[in-house]
Design a protein around this motif. Structure first.
Motif, PDB file in Angstrom:
ATOM      1  N   ASN A 322       0.822  -1.203   0.000  1.00 53.13           N
ATOM      2  CA  ASN A 322       0.000   0.000   0.000  1.00 53.13           C
ATOM      3  C   ASN A 322       0.861   1.260   0.000  1.00 53.13           C
ATOM      4  O   ASN A 322       0.584   2.223  -0.739  1.00 53.13           O
ATOM      5  CB  ASN A 322      -0.916   0.014   1.232  1.00 53.13           C
ATOM      6  CG  ASN A 322      -1.942  -1.103   1.216  1.00 53.13           C
ATOM      7  OD1 ASN A 322      -2.174  -1.769   2.224  1.00 53.13           O
ATOM      8  ND2 ASN A 322      -2.568  -1.331   0.068  1.00 53.13           N
ATOM      9  N   ILE A 323       1.890   1.249   0.818  1.00 55.68           N
ATOM     10  CA  ILE A 323       2.781   2.411   0.916  1.00 55.68           C
ATOM     11  C   ILE A 323       3.527   2.630  -0.405  1.00 55.68           C
ATOM     12  O   ILE A 323       3.568   3.731  -0.949  1.00 55.68           O
ATOM     13  CB  ILE A 323       3.788   2.224   2.069  1.00 55.68           C
ATOM     14  CG1 ILE A 323       3.064   1.959   3.396  1.00 55.68           C
ATOM     15  CG2 ILE A 323       4.706   3.438   2.178  1.00 55.68           C
ATOM     16  CD1 ILE A 323       2.177   3.081   3.847  1.00 55.68           C
ATOM     17  N   VAL A 324       4.113   1.536  -0.920  1.00 57.35           N
ATOM     18  CA  VAL A 324       4.915   1.626  -2.158  1.00 57.35           C
ATOM     19  C   VAL A 324       4.045   2.056  -3.335  1.00 57.35           C
ATOM     20  O   VAL A 324       4.400   2.956  -4.104  1.00 57.35           O
ATOM     21  CB  VAL A 324       5.598   0.279  -2.461  1.00 57.35           C
ATOM     22  CG1 VAL A 324       6.228   0.297  -3.855  1.00 57.35           C
ATOM     23  CG2 VAL A 324       6.656  -0.026  -1.413  1.00 57.35           C
ATOM     24  N   SER A 325       2.886   1.428  -3.501  1.00 57.35           N
ATOM     25  CA  SER A 325       2.034   1.713  -4.661  1.00 57.35           C
ATOM     26  C   SER A 325       1.554   3.157  -4.670  1.00 57.35           C
ATOM     27  O   SER A 325       1.441   3.780  -5.729  1.00 57.35           O
ATOM     28  CB  SER A 325       0.843   0.765  -4.692  1.00 57.35           C
ATOM     29  OG  SER A 325       0.048   0.898  -3.524  1.00 57.35           O
ATOM     30  N   ALA A 396       8.514   2.117   2.965  1.00 55.72           N
ATOM     31  CA  ALA A 396       7.902   0.847   3.391  1.00 55.72           C
ATOM     32  C   ALA A 396       8.758   0.129   4.433  1.00 55.72           C
ATOM     33  O   ALA A 396       8.252  -0.704   5.199  1.00 55.72           O
ATOM     34  CB  ALA A 396       7.678  -0.048   2.180  1.00 55.72           C
ATOM     35  N   SER A 397      10.046   0.439   4.470  1.00 59.72           N
ATOM     36  CA  SER A 397      10.947  -0.249   5.408  1.00 59.72           C
ATOM     37  C   SER A 397      10.982   0.410   6.783  1.00 59.72           C
ATOM     38  O   SER A 397      11.591  -0.123   7.715  1.00 59.72           O
ATOM     39  CB  SER A 397      12.366  -0.294   4.826  1.00 59.72           C
ATOM     40  OG  SER A 397      12.896   1.023   4.738  1.00 59.72           O
ATOM     41  N   ILE A 398      10.338   1.576   6.922  1.00 64.43           N
ATOM     42  CA  ILE A 398      10.346   2.288   8.208  1.00 64.43           C
ATOM     43  C   ILE A 398       9.439   1.553   9.205  1.00 64.43           C
ATOM     44  O   ILE A 398       8.293   1.238   8.910  1.00 64.43           O
ATOM     45  CB  ILE A 398       9.867   3.743   8.038  1.00 64.43           C
ATOM     46  CG1 ILE A 398      10.782   4.506   7.074  1.00 64.43           C
ATOM     47  CG2 ILE A 398       9.812   4.459   9.389  1.00 64.43           C
ATOM     48  CD1 ILE A 398      10.303   5.894   6.739  1.00 64.43           C
ATOM     49  N   LYS A 399       9.948   1.312  10.402  1.00 63.36           N
ATOM     50  CA  LYS A 399       9.138   0.665  11.443  1.00 63.36           C
ATOM     51  C   LYS A 399       8.149   1.675  12.022  1.00 63.36           C
ATOM     52  O   LYS A 399       8.493   2.846  12.204  1.00 63.36           O
ATOM     53  CB  LYS A 399      10.040   0.124  12.541  1.00 63.36           C
ATOM     54  CG  LYS A 399      10.959  -1.003  12.066  1.00 63.36           C
ATOM     55  CD  LYS A 399      11.842  -1.501  13.189  1.00 63.36           C
ATOM     56  CE  LYS A 399      12.749  -2.647  12.704  1.00 63.36           C
ATOM     57  NZ  LYS A 399      13.635  -3.148  13.778  1.00 63.36           N
ATOM     58  N   PRO A 400       6.919   1.257  12.328  1.00 65.76           N
ATOM     59  CA  PRO A 400       5.901   2.184  12.843  1.00 65.76           C
ATOM     60  C   PRO A 400       6.348   2.965  14.072  1.00 65.76           C
ATOM     61  O   PRO A 400       6.095   4.165  14.187  1.00 65.76           O
ATOM     62  CB  PRO A 400       4.732   1.248  13.171  1.00 65.76           C
ATOM     63  CG  PRO A 400       4.906   0.092  12.260  1.00 65.76           C
ATOM     64  CD  PRO A 400       6.387  -0.087  12.137  1.00 65.76           C
TER      65      PRO A 400
END
Length: 407
Positions: A322-325, A396-400
């Motif tokens: 979702n983030i990447v798209s 997308a690789s960032i942790k919440p």
């Protein structure tokens, strides 16, 4: 729909930055289209020079010796005759079409009833039409019987027909040249410009008698089929060796005989154009890459500014896809829209220039292949997607937890 609304909201919040990035992309594709069109215009302009003449022709003209040879002093005028023409025709095996040309100095007054005009006369052999690429509209061109029987016939251009005969047909009519009647047996159209369309073709043997030319000729012209540049040079050397023996001059004397090799000229021009086109592609692609780097940079900034927002989305269950798209979609949207604008503006400007720039020997009809233009735009969009992909993968690789702590 929510994703699109979010993309437009982001664009509205960063109007200037987005506009500058879009401008750099649009400018890149615009410049590529304009440069490709200019390259095509140069190519068409150079080809315009050759469209009136066969590109596989060799033209041999006589000059004046500059080297003493065979007991003869320098400064001797070389004079071709019909015997030299026949010798070249029979000795050079690779000749496709051949013609001699007898020079008549100055333009001549041509009359038809009460009408008259001043035109150039070009006495030639039948094959001349293939060397000068002359299109016969009506009737015929000079034929072998005209040569052998010294017939008083003429082939005139459609422009001369209009001037002398107005709305009447010139076919089978008689025109007066030097007080001698010549029957019009053909009407031609020549693409070589105004000067060429003011020329009347006559049988060379007839003109030699009418203008007291004996058997003298001024030039020998011939085509050599599909010969390569190296083969054409060899044929030129064979022709020079033959004439030097017949007319007793040194083959090292570059002023005795002038040989113009159209194949060599055409190949040289095409090589220059290939180099220009290569340079155009380098400049154009470099400009586009600069725009793509701009897209990548703005997406990196977007990711940095929206780190906390991305962390919240991931905490609520948003997947990396979702983030990447979303980020890639935003990058593709900006790239595709600005690329399309640059494409339309570039093609529009080329169409406008094509209407106002007349065709000449330097520049003609600047157009671009639509397939190339569309392919360049598609590649631009793909590059835009890649430009957004790397920042998106970073997001997308960032942790919440880390995203929520970001200030």
């Amino acid at each position: 729909m929510d994703r699109w609304l979010e993309i437009f909201s982001t664009i509205r919040q960063n109007k200037l930055r987005t506009a500058l990035t879009a401008f750099s992309v649009a400018w890149g594709i615009f410049m590529l289209i304009i440069l490709l069109g200019a390259g095509k215009g140069l190519e068409n302009g150079f080809k315009f020079r050759f469209k009136d003449d066969a590109v596989n022709s060799i033209r041999v003209g006589s000059g004046q010796t500059s080297i003493a040879y065979g007991g003869l002093q320098s400064g001797r005028q070389i004079q071709f005759t019909l015997k030299d023409y026949e010798a070249v025709k029979n000795a050079i095996k690779d000749i496709d079409h051949i013609s001699a040309r007898y020079p008549i100095k100055g333009s001549q007054v041509v009359n038809y009833k009460t009408k008259n005009g001043v035109y150039d006369l070009t006495p030639i052999h039948p094959d001349f039409r293939f060397i000068e690429i002359t299109n016969v509209l009506q009737g015929r061109f000079i034929n072998p019987l005209d040569i052998s029987q010294c017939r008083k016939v003429a082939v005139i251009s459609d422009a001369i027909e209009k001037e002398l005969f107005e709305n009447d047909s010139a076919m089978e009519k008689y025109i007066q040249i030097s007080s001698i009647s010549f029957k019009v047996v053909g009407i031609y159209k020549d693409n070589g410009g105004e000067n060429q369309s003011k020329t009347i073709y006559l049988p060379i043997t007839t003109a030699q008698k009418v203008f007291n030319g004996q058997d003298k000729i001024g030039r020998i012209l011939f085509t050599i089929g599909n010969a390569s540049v190296e083969e054409s040079k060899q044929i030129s050397d064979e022709t020079l060796n033959l004439l030097s023996k017949r007319l007793n001059f040194s083959k090292e004397d570059d002023r005795a005989v002038f040989i113009h090799n159209s194949i060599e000229d055409f190949e040289r021009v095409m090589s220059v154009l290939t180099g220009i086109n290569g340079f155009i592609w380098i400049v154009g692609i470099g400009t586009i890459i600069a725009g793509i780097v701009g897209v990548s940079n703005i997406m990196l900034i977007v990711v940095k500014e929206r780190t906390k927002e991305i962390g919240i989305k991931k905490a609520l269950g948003a997947t990396p896809f979702n983030i990447v798209s979303q980020i890639v979609q935003e990058a593709v949207f900006i790239t595709a829209l600005s690329g399309y604008i640059g494409l339309v503006l570039g093609i529009g400007l080329l169409e406008l220039l094509a209407k106002f720039i007349p065709s000449n020997e330097m520049f003609s009809n600047p157009t671009v292949d639509l397939r190339i233009a569309i392919s360049a735009t598609v590649l631009l969009i793909i590059a835009g997607a890649l430009a957004g992909l790397f920042p998106a993968m970073r997001a997308a690789s960032i942790k919440p937890v880390e995203a929520l702590r970001d200030e």
